[in-house]
Scaffold this motif. Structure first.
Motif: not given
Length: 421
Positions: A123, A128, A196
């Motif tokens: 991430y 991300g 996410h």
């Protein structure tokens, strides 16, 4: 009509949120390129080389460097976006960027292990990016709102500026963190454990269809050429919207390349920069080749000499504004057709397995063709060969259109010379 379109496009290109996206992502580029260098060094196509690195334990070191550079793209982007937007609002960009990083870490799920918890590299990197964009923009809007309302803690005169600035950011920063903390808690209560995944499914999928399909790519290529034709920087106008998808595809290929797996994507950031827009927007490398080698008129020869070497390094402003290509309807067709042809040829050559896919290695956009194709595909000759083919195709597309204008200029120059003598 053209004036209205030009004014609208210029307004879009200068829109502060799009500028913030562009500047924020560009901020990560040095790290991405550095990571790509070590990705290449760890995967040179030399028999026995990779095995030797593994025996010496160097592979893990290279992997760590790649993760610490290429792998923190989103973290750098969230700071860059928030900093850029805040500066556009004439407020403290550094404080806004730091607070946005904190907010990003806050909403990102922890990776829990026996030894403790932390943030997953997954991430922090390209995965991300969508959350980085949303967090960076919203955090800065909240931060700016409180600053403009003057809802800040003021320190007495004589306090060092750095300390005063930190306290001024305290209340706005608190409200930003509170907003994202409440958001995180509400999502958990609704059974959404990962923001996410939520944003990728809602925002990412439609953009991914455009950015990862050949037809969506052709649309973006045509749009890029259209804006350049109006004299507006095509990449600055379109890339803030679509480049996050291309960068995600690049990183997915990078991880697959490191793992020795099949590369999942053809259309990546490097596919566009190194295989489609050779010579710059409009694939103008073919145009400068025609001007340099095949022109008869003095004007076109001079322009060819001025624009050829910048064009080899994918800098095409000299030919765009000097020839010009901008608002030159005689060159509009090849200016749109050439990059579309290079995209189609390269895409289907990679799809059929005739050419290696981009390996997730970020090659600087100023790298000349043939070299860039070889590097972008992880040291495969097919990457260089396809560029030779598409440069030739681009030249063939531009030739008849340039020849018509060249003949006109040449005849006019001959008449001028005859009358002067």
């Amino acid at each position: 009509m053209l004036e209205k379109v030009e004014a609208w496009a210029a307004k879009v290109a200068g829109q502060r949120h799009l500028k913030a996206l562009r500047d924020g992502i560009v901020l990560a580029m040095p790290l991405i390129i550095i990571g790509s260098v070590f990705l290449v060094l760890g995967n040179l196509p030399i028999p026995g080389y990779i095995e030797l690195l593994q025996e010496l334990g160097i592979t893990a070191w290279f992997g760590k460097i790649v993760s610490a550079s290429f792998g923190i793209m989103a973290l750098v982007a969230v700071f860059g976006i928030a900093n850029s937007l805040a500066r556009d609002y004439d407020v403290d960009g550094i404080s806004s960027g730091i607070i946005a990083i904190s907010a990003y870490i806050l909403v990102t799920p922890d990776l829990i292990a026996e030894t403790g918890s932390g943030v997953n590299y997954t991430y922090l990197g390209s995965t991300g990016l969508f959350v980085a964009i949303v967090v960076g923009l919203i955090s800065t809007e909240i931060f700016t709102f409180f600053i403009r309302k003057n809802w800040i803690i003021r320190m007495p005169e004589g306090v060092p500026p750095a300390v005063s600035q930190s306290f001024a950011a305290l209340l706005p920063g608190f409200m930003v963190i509170l907003f994202w903390a409440v958001t995180y808690i509400l999502l958990e209560l609704l059974g959404i454990e990962n923001i996410h995944d939520l944003l990728t499914n809602t925002l990412g999928r439609p953009l991914s269809f455009i950015g990862s399909s050949i037809w969506g790519t052709l649309f973006m290529v045509g749009l890029n050429s259209f804006f350049w034709f109006l004299g507006i920087h095509g990449a600055n106008t379109t890339n803030p919207i679509i480049q996050p998808v291309w960068l995600q595809n690049t990183d997915a290929n990078r991880m697959a390349f490191e793992a020795g797996e099949e590369l999942p994507n053809i259309i990546t950031n490097e596919f566009m920069l190194n295989f489609v827009w050779m010579g710059g927007g409009g694939a103008t490398i073919g145009l400068v080749i025609v001007l340099f080698f095949m022109s008869k008129s003095k004007q076109n020869k001079a322009m060819g000499q001025l624009s050829f070497f910048p064009g080899i390094f994918n800098i095409n402003e000299p030919v765009l504004f000097g020839l010009p290509v901008v608002l030159n309807f005689k060159l509009l067709i090849p200016f749109i057709l050439a990059p579309m042809a290079t995209a189609l040829i390269t895409y289907y050559a990679m799809l059929l397995g005739l050419v290696a896919k981009p390996a997730g290695i970020v090659v600087p956009w100023t790298m000349p063709p043939i070299i860039s194709g070889y590097l972008a595909t992880g040291g495969k000759l097919s990457g260089a060969v396809i560029q030779v083919i598409t440069v030739t195709v681009s030249t063939i597309i531009y030739y008849p259109f340039v020849r018509l204008t060249d003949q006109e200029k040449y005849k006019a120059e001959q008449k001028t010379d005859d009358s002067a003598s």
